[in-house]
Motif scaffolding. Structure first.
Motif, PDB file in Angstrom:
ATOM      1  N   GLY A  27      43.849  33.088  94.015  1.00  0.00           N
ATOM      2  CA  GLY A  27      43.002  32.284  94.884  1.00  0.00           C
ATOM      3  C   GLY A  27      42.290  33.117  95.936  1.00  0.00           C
ATOM      4  O   GLY A  27      42.623  34.293  96.157  1.00  0.00           O
ATOM      5  N   LYS A  30      46.509  29.974  91.791  1.00  0.00           N
ATOM      6  CA  LYS A  30      46.457  28.664  91.116  1.00  0.00           C
ATOM      7  C   LYS A  30      47.075  28.798  89.729  1.00  0.00           C
ATOM      8  O   LYS A  30      46.759  29.717  88.980  1.00  0.00           O
ATOM      9  CB  LYS A  30      45.016  28.180  91.002  1.00  0.00           C
ATOM     10  N   PRO A  40      44.734  28.669  99.677  1.00  0.00           N
ATOM     11  CA  PRO A  40      45.177  28.857  98.280  1.00  0.00           C
ATOM     12  C   PRO A  40      45.279  30.332  97.916  1.00  0.00           C
ATOM     13  O   PRO A  40      44.276  31.042  97.838  1.00  0.00           O
ATOM     14  CB  PRO A  40      44.085  28.158  97.471  1.00  0.00           C
ATOM     15  N   ASN A  65      48.375  24.601  93.343  1.00  0.00           N
ATOM     16  CA  ASN A  65      47.749  25.528  94.283  1.00  0.00           C
ATOM     17  C   ASN A  65      48.859  26.179  95.116  1.00  0.00           C
ATOM     18  O   ASN A  65      49.546  25.521  95.892  1.00  0.00           O
ATOM     19  CB  ASN A  65      46.763  24.807  95.200  1.00  0.00           C
ATOM     20  N   ASP A  77      47.860  20.953  88.048  1.00  0.00           N
ATOM     21  CA  ASP A  77      47.337  22.134  88.740  1.00  0.00           C
ATOM     22  C   ASP A  77      48.179  22.379  89.989  1.00  0.00           C
ATOM     23  O   ASP A  77      48.372  21.474  90.811  1.00  0.00           O
ATOM     24  CB  ASP A  77      45.872  21.943  89.134  1.00  0.00           C
TER      25      ASP A  77
END
Length: 260
Positions: free
Chosen positions: A209, A87, A84, A102, A100
């Protein structure tokens, strides 16, 4: 008519035999041995040049433990791109479910490839008085990330031709540039996160991330190995190539003496 290639005697129409009527040399085969010897020397020089390049190639990538480790570690940063990198969270709202996203290299290519290369859409977004800054910062972060990937691939390719100290120094520069580009991608994405949140308060949030920091860290071992190879330069073991032209001259010398 032509002249004899050895004694330069003028040939008449009646001189149809291959031998010169004055010196007796075979004009058809005269100079052929010398020509073949020159071709052999040229081929030998080209082979020696190729062999030296091959020896440097072997020394660069598999000539020692450090070179092998450098080759392996140079490709590992690519694996960090699958972690990731960022985000983006979208809150639940009217006619819109919470989501959400990623972000990593796989989702960018598989899900948003066409949007990333839609120049008209990006230019329209940048020209928007409301979304101009977020779109610009997001586009810059993607460009910097792409440039970092290119530098990483270049760094891996250079491991095959980095037997000199100067090449190892250039490898360090490439690795540092790749890390700096990732830092720039983080900075622009952070600006994107704050600007998009200002446009849509509590609706859209963006955060960096851990994958981007892992990718940066994975460049460090490659830099360290190149520093070690600068302090302890690679020794290229060149393969000895027999001098076939000298052997041919030695073999031809007794024959020439016997002919005289």
């Amino acid at each position: 008519m032509a002249n004899c290639p050895k004694c330069n005697a003028h040939l008449k129409l009646t001189d149809w035999r291959p031998e010169c009527p004055k010196c007796g040399v075979n004009m058809v085969y005269y100079g052929m041995e010398e020509s073949l010897l020159k071709d052999a020397e040229k081929a030998e020089a080209e082979h020696a040049k190729f062999q030296k390049g091959l020896d440097r190639f072997k020394a660069s990538c598999i000539g020692g433990k450090r070179q092998i480790a450098r080759l392996i570690l140079a490709i590992i940063p690519v694996a960090g791109l699958f972690l990731p990198l960022a985000k983006i969270s979208i809150a639940e709202g009217p006619y819109m479910a919470a989501k959400d996203i990623n972000v990593n290299i796989l989702t960018l290519v598989m899900d948003y490839f066409m949007e990333l290369f839609d120049v008209n859409l990006i230019l329209e977004g940048i020209g928007s008085p409301v979304l101009g800054t977020p779109v610009l910062m997001f586009a810059l972060s993607i460009v910097l990330l792409a440039l970092s990937i290119v530098m990483g691939i270049l760094n891996f390719g250079r491991c095959f031709c980095s037997s000199k100290v100067s090449s190892c120094k250039k490898n360090i520069v490439v690795s540092v540039l790749s890390v700096l580009l990732l830092v720039g991608a983080c900075a622009t994405f952070s600006v994107f996160g704050s600007s998009i949140n200002a446009v849509f308060p509590s609706m859209i949030t963006a955060s960096i991330g851990f994958g981007i920091f892992v990718t940066m860290a994975l460049h460090i071992p490659v830099i360290v190995l190149n520093i070690l190879l600068i302090n302890n330069p690679i020794v290229v073991k060149y393969k000895e190539i027999p001098d076939y032209s000298a052997q041919a001259e030695e073999e031809a010398a007794p024959e020439a003496v016997a002919a005289e």
